[in-house]
Scaffold this motif. Sequence first.
Motif, PDB file in Angstrom:
ATOM      1  N   ALA A 187     -13.738  -6.144  20.803  1.00 21.68           N
ATOM      2  CA  ALA A 187     -13.639  -5.348  19.503  1.00 21.68           C
ATOM      3  C   ALA A 187     -13.607  -5.856  18.315  1.00 21.68           C
ATOM      4  N   ALA A 188     -14.603  -5.356  17.554  1.00 23.25           N
ATOM      5  CA  ALA A 188     -14.574  -5.757  16.258  1.00 23.25           C
ATOM      6  C   ALA A 188     -13.099  -5.885  15.389  1.00 23.25           C
ATOM      7  N   LYS A 189     -12.638  -6.672  14.654  1.00 25.06           N
ATOM      8  CA  LYS A 189     -11.605  -6.685  13.891  1.00 25.06           C
ATOM      9  C   LYS A 189     -11.725  -5.823  12.728  1.00 25.06           C
ATOM     10  N   LYS A 190     -10.621  -4.826  12.260  1.00 24.92           N
ATOM     11  CA  LYS A 190     -10.950  -4.177  11.193  1.00 24.92           C
ATOM     12  C   LYS A 190     -10.941  -5.071   9.796  1.00 24.92           C
ATOM     13  N   PRO A 191     -11.718  -4.799   8.999  1.00 21.04           N
ATOM     14  CA  PRO A 191     -11.887  -5.530   7.726  1.00 21.04           C
ATOM     15  C   PRO A 191     -10.416  -5.642   6.929  1.00 21.04           C
ATOM     16  N   ILE A 192     -10.069  -6.464   6.309  1.00 19.83           N
ATOM     17  CA  ILE A 192      -8.981  -6.329   5.121  1.00 19.83           C
ATOM     18  C   ILE A 192      -9.332  -5.551   3.976  1.00 19.83           C
ATOM     19  N   ARG A 193      -8.632  -4.446   3.887  1.00 23.77           N
ATOM     20  CA  ARG A 193      -8.968  -3.567   2.620  1.00 23.77           C
ATOM     21  C   ARG A 193      -8.190  -4.310   1.529  1.00 23.77           C
ATOM     22  N   LEU A 194      -9.157  -4.549   0.285  1.00 23.36           N
ATOM     23  CA  LEU A 194      -8.455  -5.318  -0.803  1.00 23.36           C
ATOM     24  C   LEU A 194      -8.107  -3.893  -1.405  1.00 23.36           C
ATOM     25  N   GLY A 195      -7.108  -4.030  -2.410  1.00 23.92           N
ATOM     26  CA  GLY A 195      -6.868  -2.910  -3.053  1.00 23.92           C
ATOM     27  C   GLY A 195      -6.082  -1.799  -2.348  1.00 23.92           C
ATOM     28  N   LEU A 196      -5.534  -2.054  -1.442  1.00 20.90           N
ATOM     29  CA  LEU A 196      -4.938  -0.915  -0.490  1.00 20.90           C
ATOM     30  C   LEU A 196      -3.830   0.003  -1.447  1.00 20.90           C
ATOM     31  N   ALA A 197      -3.203  -0.743  -2.178  1.00 20.52           N
ATOM     32  CA  ALA A 197      -1.946  -0.256  -2.881  1.00 20.52           C
ATOM     33  C   ALA A 197      -2.435   0.252  -4.540  1.00 20.52           C
ATOM     34  N   LYS A 198      -3.754   0.194  -4.825  1.00 23.06           N
ATOM     35  CA  LYS A 198      -4.328   0.733  -6.120  1.00 23.06           C
ATOM     36  C   LYS A 198      -3.887   2.153  -6.490  1.00 23.06           C
ATOM     37  N   GLY A 199      -3.254   2.273  -7.413  1.00 25.05           N
ATOM     38  CA  GLY A 199      -2.833   3.589  -7.953  1.00 25.05           C
ATOM     39  C   GLY A 199      -1.400   4.071  -7.344  1.00 25.05           C
ATOM     40  N   LYS A 200      -0.851   3.033  -6.534  1.00 25.76           N
ATOM     41  CA  LYS A 200       0.466   3.251  -6.005  1.00 25.76           C
ATOM     42  C   LYS A 200       1.817   3.130  -7.100  1.00 25.76           C
ATOM     43  N   PHE A 201       1.489   2.172  -7.727  1.00 24.68           N
ATOM     44  CA  PHE A 201       2.479   1.960  -8.843  1.00 24.68           C
ATOM     45  C   PHE A 201       1.869   1.507 -10.099  1.00 24.68           C
ATOM     46  N   THR A 202       2.615   1.148 -11.237  1.00 26.04           N
ATOM     47  CA  THR A 202       2.209   0.691 -12.221  1.00 26.04           C
ATOM     48  C   THR A 202       2.737  -0.562 -12.907  1.00 26.04           C
ATOM     49  N   VAL A 203       1.890  -1.512 -13.342  1.00 26.18           N
ATOM     50  CA  VAL A 203       2.657  -2.717 -13.886  1.00 26.18           C
ATOM     51  C   VAL A 203       3.030  -2.492 -15.551  1.00 26.18           C
ATOM     52  N   PRO A 204       4.223  -2.644 -15.798  1.00 23.23           N
ATOM     53  CA  PRO A 204       4.623  -2.552 -16.989  1.00 23.23           C
ATOM     54  C   PRO A 204       3.924  -3.577 -18.082  1.00 23.23           C
ATOM     55  N   ASP A 205       3.914  -2.986 -19.242  1.00 22.44           N
ATOM     56  CA  ASP A 205       2.909  -3.765 -20.151  1.00 22.44           C
ATOM     57  C   ASP A 205       3.507  -5.145 -20.683  1.00 22.44           C
ATOM     58  N   ASP A 206       4.801  -5.151 -20.552  1.00 17.49           N
ATOM     59  CA  ASP A 206       5.404  -6.385 -20.859  1.00 17.49           C
ATOM     60  C   ASP A 206       5.670  -7.327 -19.747  1.00 17.49           C
ATOM     61  N   PHE A 207       5.119  -7.046 -18.430  1.00 17.63           N
ATOM     62  CA  PHE A 207       4.989  -7.923 -17.409  1.00 17.63           C
ATOM     63  C   PHE A 207       4.607  -9.255 -17.792  1.00 17.63           C
TER      64      PHE A 207
END
Length: 87
Positions: free
Chosen positions: A44-64
């Motif tokens: 069985a073909a391996k599922k590709p790794i999905r980049l950006g899986l957490a996109k939109g789930k949290f925000t990074v503070p401006d002062d990070f």
Amino acid sequence: MVAVNMHEAKTRLSALVDAVESGREAEVVIARNGRPAARIVPLAAKKPIRLGLAKGKFTVPDDFGEYDEEIASLFNDGELFPGDGGR
């Protein structure tokens, strides 16, 4: 499905694997003394790794990533490593 005897499987192994791998055959059954003993099937073909899986789930503070003197002094001048200046 193709069924072959053990001798034929030894002789044509590369071609049999190629047939399964390319999809020409769904499986190849190898028989010993007329009785099925093993199957060659595609992996069985391996599922590709999905980049950006957490996109939109949290925000990074401006002062990070900004350097904070107070936090740096807790690490560098704290009691955990006294006298070494954080090195």
